[in-house]
Design a protein around this motif. Structure first.
Motif: not given
Length: 220
Positions: A88-91, A144-148, A150-154
């Motif tokens: 997961p991008p956040v990890d 960050i694009d990946d996190g957005v 995946a719904g993890q980053f805003t």
């Protein structure tokens, strides 16, 4: 008594020898600073004549630039490992920022500080620093694009958030040469907290995710 035949010295292929020279210079840079990279010093480390080094690097500054580039590239690979791109991008972001905050890459933070200072006087090194900055910036924007996605980053501007985070990282790196001062404000998590604020993460998320990853990581 039969004498033993003299051993012939094996000549390394040019590509292998050149890589060895750059790797040695990178180790010197990390341990002692870019200023200590000289043709003679690298030759002494490898047990060869300085002329061999100058054959591959007639201009010492070219070796300095390649040593910095190698060290910075290896840093990026260690902080954002290719074999963890499925996490997961956040990890992945947690690994990157918490590792920097905890001083796991202090020698590399010092190298960046060293390179930026010297680049004021050396145009070739200045270009090498800019290239590595751009590559790191691109890698973080992609994360960050990946996190957005995946719904993890805003955020609606990954580039802007990446810049804010990297400025915080650079600010933390500015203290890399300082001895610990118990009376000074604690800035350890400045980049971690900047990322959480900019990407809409609850406070403490990245450290919690980093700690969770360490618990499940297999022992070496």
């Amino acid at each position: 008594m039969t004498s033993r035949p003299a051993q012939r010295r094996t000549r390394k292929p040019p590509e292998e020898r050149r890589a060895e020279i750059v790797e040695t210079a990178a180790r010197i840079a990390l341990a002692e600073g870019l200023e200590l990279i000289t043709l003679r010093r690298v030759a002494d480390e490898l047990g060869v004549r300085p002329g061999l080094i100058s054959h591959y690097f007639p201009v010492a500054d070219d070796l300095v630039c390649e040593a910095f580039t190698l060290a910075a590239s290896e840093e990026r690979a260690a902080l954002l490992p290719a074999d963890e791109e499925d996490l997961p991008p956040v990890d992945r972001l947690a690994r990157f920022l918490v590792g920097l905050a905890d001083g796991d890459h202090l020698d590399l933070s010092r190298l960046w500080l060293n390179a930026r200072h010297l680049s004021r006087f050396r145009a070739s090194l200045r270009q090498a620093v800019r290239t590595q900055e751009s590559t790191m910036r691109g890698a973080l924007v992609s994360l960050i694009d990946d996190g957005v996605e995946a719904g993890q980053f805003t955020t609606d501007d990954p580039m802007k958030e990446a810049l804010h985070i990297l400025v915080a990282v650079d600010g933390l790196g500015a203290y890399a040469n300082d001895d610990p001062d118990p009376d000074a404000p604690d800035v350890t998590d400045v980049a971690v907290e900047t990322a959480e604020t900019r990407l809409g993460l609850p406070r403490g998320t990245l450290r919690a995710r980093a700690a969770a990853r360490e618990q499940v990581r297999p022992s070496p």
